[in-house]
Design a protein around this motif. Structure first.
Motif, PDB file in Angstrom:
ATOM      1  N   LEU A 217      -1.033 -23.674   4.197  1.00  0.00           N
ATOM      2  CA  LEU A 217      -1.215 -22.752   3.085  1.00  0.00           C
ATOM      3  C   LEU A 217      -2.700 -22.581   2.764  1.00  0.00           C
ATOM      4  N   GLN A 218      -3.420 -23.706   2.686  1.00  0.00           N
ATOM      5  CA  GLN A 218      -4.853 -23.650   2.395  1.00  0.00           C
ATOM      6  C   GLN A 218      -5.604 -22.889   3.481  1.00  0.00           C
ATOM      7  N   ASP A 219      -5.299 -23.199   4.734  1.00  0.00           N
ATOM      8  CA  ASP A 219      -5.991 -22.549   5.849  1.00  0.00           C
ATOM      9  C   ASP A 219      -5.742 -21.040   5.857  1.00  0.00           C
ATOM     10  N   SER A 220      -4.575 -20.628   5.422  1.00  0.00           N
ATOM     11  CA  SER A 220      -4.218 -19.216   5.450  1.00  0.00           C
ATOM     12  C   SER A 220      -4.820 -18.428   4.295  1.00  0.00           C
ATOM     13  N   LEU A 221      -4.986 -19.065   3.137  1.00  0.00           N
ATOM     14  CA  LEU A 221      -5.369 -18.324   1.947  1.00  0.00           C
ATOM     15  C   LEU A 221      -6.773 -18.609   1.424  1.00  0.00           C
ATOM     16  N   LYS A 222      -7.282 -19.799   1.626  1.00  0.00           N
ATOM     17  CA  LYS A 222      -8.585 -20.158   1.069  1.00  0.00           C
ATOM     18  C   LYS A 222      -9.676 -19.233   1.585  1.00  0.00           C
ATOM     19  N   GLY A 223     -10.474 -18.704   0.662  1.00  0.00           N
ATOM     20  CA  GLY A 223     -11.579 -17.825   1.017  1.00  0.00           C
ATOM     21  C   GLY A 223     -11.201 -16.361   1.161  1.00  0.00           C
ATOM     22  N   SER A 224      -9.939 -16.047   1.068  1.00  0.00           N
ATOM     23  CA  SER A 224      -9.505 -14.651   1.185  1.00  0.00           C
ATOM     24  C   SER A 224      -9.578 -13.951  -0.168  1.00  0.00           C
ATOM     25  N   THR A 225      -9.626 -12.643  -0.122  1.00  0.00           N
ATOM     26  CA  THR A 225      -9.741 -11.829  -1.336  1.00  0.00           C
ATOM     27  C   THR A 225      -8.416 -11.143  -1.632  1.00  0.00           C
ATOM     28  N   LEU A 226      -8.020 -11.203  -2.889  1.00  0.00           N
ATOM     29  CA  LEU A 226      -6.750 -10.588  -3.277  1.00  0.00           C
ATOM     30  C   LEU A 226      -6.899  -9.066  -3.313  1.00  0.00           C
ATOM     31  N   ILE A 227      -6.009  -8.392  -2.620  1.00  0.00           N
ATOM     32  CA  ILE A 227      -6.015  -6.932  -2.584  1.00  0.00           C
ATOM     33  C   ILE A 227      -5.154  -6.359  -3.701  1.00  0.00           C
ATOM     34  N   LYS A 228      -3.938  -6.881  -3.831  1.00  0.00           N
ATOM     35  CA  LYS A 228      -3.034  -6.395  -4.867  1.00  0.00           C
ATOM     36  C   LYS A 228      -1.840  -7.324  -4.985  1.00  0.00           C
ATOM     37  N   VAL A 229      -1.086  -7.153  -6.059  1.00  0.00           N
ATOM     38  CA  VAL A 229       0.179  -7.850  -6.267  1.00  0.00           C
ATOM     39  C   VAL A 229       1.262  -6.794  -6.355  1.00  0.00           C
ATOM     40  N   VAL A 230       2.314  -6.957  -5.572  1.00  0.00           N
ATOM     41  CA  VAL A 230       3.404  -5.986  -5.579  1.00  0.00           C
ATOM     42  C   VAL A 230       4.725  -6.707  -5.819  1.00  0.00           C
ATOM     43  N   ARG A 231       5.698  -5.962  -6.317  1.00  0.00           N
ATOM     44  CA  ARG A 231       7.041  -6.509  -6.462  1.00  0.00           C
ATOM     45  C   ARG A 231       7.816  -6.251  -5.179  1.00  0.00           C
ATOM     46  N   ALA A 232       8.547  -7.253  -4.724  1.00  0.00           N
ATOM     47  CA  ALA A 232       9.443  -7.106  -3.582  1.00  0.00           C
ATOM     48  C   ALA A 232      10.786  -7.686  -4.000  1.00  0.00           C
ATOM     49  N   GLY A 233      11.720  -6.826  -4.390  1.00  0.00           N
ATOM     50  CA  GLY A 233      12.984  -7.320  -4.923  1.00  0.00           C
ATOM     51  C   GLY A 233      12.743  -8.072  -6.217  1.00  0.00           C
ATOM     52  N   LYS A 234      13.111  -9.341  -6.233  1.00  0.00           N
ATOM     53  CA  LYS A 234      12.883 -10.185  -7.400  1.00  0.00           C
ATOM     54  C   LYS A 234      11.703 -11.135  -7.198  1.00  0.00           C
ATOM     55  N   GLU A 235      10.843 -10.825  -6.253  1.00  0.00           N
ATOM     56  CA  GLU A 235       9.667 -11.652  -5.992  1.00  0.00           C
ATOM     57  C   GLU A 235       8.392 -10.878  -6.286  1.00  0.00           C
ATOM     58  N   LEU A 236       7.311 -11.635  -6.478  1.00  0.00           N
ATOM     59  CA  LEU A 236       5.977 -11.068  -6.544  1.00  0.00           C
ATOM     60  C   LEU A 236       5.253 -11.447  -5.265  1.00  0.00           C
ATOM     61  N   HIS A 237       4.644 -10.462  -4.610  1.00  0.00           N
ATOM     62  CA  HIS A 237       3.908 -10.715  -3.385  1.00  0.00           C
ATOM     63  C   HIS A 237       2.412 -10.488  -3.629  1.00  0.00           C
ATOM     64  N   PHE A 238       1.637 -11.544  -3.403  1.00  0.00           N
ATOM     65  CA  PHE A 238       0.184 -11.491  -3.541  1.00  0.00           C
ATOM     66  C   PHE A 238      -0.390 -11.199  -2.152  1.00  0.00           C
ATOM     67  N   GLU A 239      -0.948 -10.018  -1.989  1.00  0.00           N
ATOM     68  CA  GLU A 239      -1.435  -9.584  -0.687  1.00  0.00           C
ATOM     69  C   GLU A 239      -2.945  -9.781  -0.596  1.00  0.00           C
ATOM     70  N   PHE A 240      -3.381 -10.488   0.454  1.00  0.00           N
ATOM     71  CA  PHE A 240      -4.795 -10.810   0.635  1.00  0.00           C
ATOM     72  C   PHE A 240      -5.405 -10.007   1.781  1.00  0.00           C
ATOM     73  N   ASP A 241      -6.737  -9.950   1.803  1.00  0.00           N
ATOM     74  CA  ASP A 241      -7.429  -9.112   2.775  1.00  0.00           C
ATOM     75  C   ASP A 241      -7.322  -9.608   4.212  1.00  0.00           C
ATOM     76  N   ASN A 242      -6.882 -10.841   4.408  1.00  0.00           N
ATOM     77  CA  ASN A 242      -6.704 -11.362   5.772  1.00  0.00           C
ATOM     78  C   ASN A 242      -5.269 -11.175   6.265  1.00  0.00           C
ATOM     79  N   LYS A 243      -4.519 -10.316   5.563  1.00  0.00           N
ATOM     80  CA  LYS A 243      -3.151  -9.936   5.932  1.00  0.00           C
ATOM     81  C   LYS A 243      -2.085 -10.967   5.583  1.00  0.00           C
ATOM     82  N   HIS A 244      -2.490 -12.093   4.997  1.00  0.00           N
ATOM     83  CA  HIS A 244      -1.501 -13.076   4.558  1.00  0.00           C
ATOM     84  C   HIS A 244      -0.946 -12.671   3.193  1.00  0.00           C
TER      85      HIS A 244
END
Length: 257
Positions: free
Chosen positions: A41-68
């Motif tokens: 999780l750390q390797d995938s997200l640390k240092g990335s920039t948040l692009i947006k937060v979207v709703r997907a069904g009953k979840e919130l998806h935090f989308e980062f600039d490295n595509k994670h």
């Protein structure tokens, strides 16, 4: 549990507050629900920039600039809290810490709220984006009560207990109606009610709680009101379970058998 209209507003406000911020650290407090190791999780997200937060069904998806993507499912009692540098919240599941000192915590005293790295794609239609023919086909294939079908996240994503009641009240359709007994004209009305009720609810929430990122605002609901005996139109509100879920309805809702 937050439903589609709540999460629509949460995602908008979280995007507004966090867009463009660089993630410095992810702090995991409860590992049991995480689908990968902390290191992954750390390797995938640390240092990335948040692009947006979207709703997907009953979840919130935090989308980062490295595509994670980091998915958060609040479940029944999950809460989100913004903080700066230090926090004062208990029962934390996960914290996102950004370089400018901004933080976001997901808490849940039941430890049921779930973080997921890169959630799998879900082909089930969203409750705001489906065709009438699709729903008619699904309903014709089952005698399950219509309320249960509306809440089935494998048929439509985003609708929960409260808004299922509101949608069926708006459509004047009994929650106990077997799905395969509902006529075509009533299905057409149901489709209209699904979109109208959910979109209007989002507008109500934005109007009365424009900055909300957690919780449930239900004061404007017409029939799903446990403490009220009548709708705003003066109709008696009845309460009876459908598949163990408390269900609120009126005599004006037609039962098809």
């Amino acid at each position: 549990m937050p439903e589609l209209p709540d999460l629509q507003v949460f995602s908008r406000n979280l995007t507004k507050a966090l867009k463009g911020k660089k993630l410095e650290k992810v702090d995991i407090k409860v590992y049991s629900k995480l689908n990968v190791s902390e290191k992954a999780l750390q390797d995938s997200l640390k240092g990335s920039t948040l692009i947006k937060v979207v709703r997907a069904g009953k979840e919130l998806h935090f989308e980062f600039d490295n595509k994670h993507i980091l998915g958060l499912h609040l479940m029944l009692h999950g809460q989100l809290f913004m903080f700066h540098k230090t926090k004062e919240h208990n029962f934390t599941i996960i914290e996102l810490l950004f370089e400018d000192g901004t933080g976001l915590a997901l808490t849940d005293f039941q430890k049921a709220a779930t973080p997921t790295l890169d959630p799998a794609d879900n082909e089930t239609p969203d409750a705001l984006d489906f065709e009438e023919k699709y729903l008619a086909t699904k309903l014709s294939a089952t005698k399950t009560p219509i309320k249960t079908v509306l809440m089935n996240q494998k048929i439509l994503r985003g609708i929960g207990n409260a808004y299922a009641d509101e949608i069926l009240y708006d459509a004047k359709l009994s929650p106990f109606s077997p799905s395969n007994k509902i006529p075509a004209d009533k299905i057409k009305q149901l489709v209209k009610s699904i979109k109208t009720v959910l979109e209007n609810a989002e507008k109500h929430i934005i109007k009365d709680h424009p900055d909300i990122i957690s919780g449930e605002y239900r004061d404007f609901l017409q029939v799903h009101q446990p403490k009220r005996k009548e709708t705003p139109n003066g109709e008696t509100i009845h309460q009876k379970p459908v598949d163990s879920r408390k269900t609120y309805y009126t005599d004006s809702q037609e039962l098809f058998n």
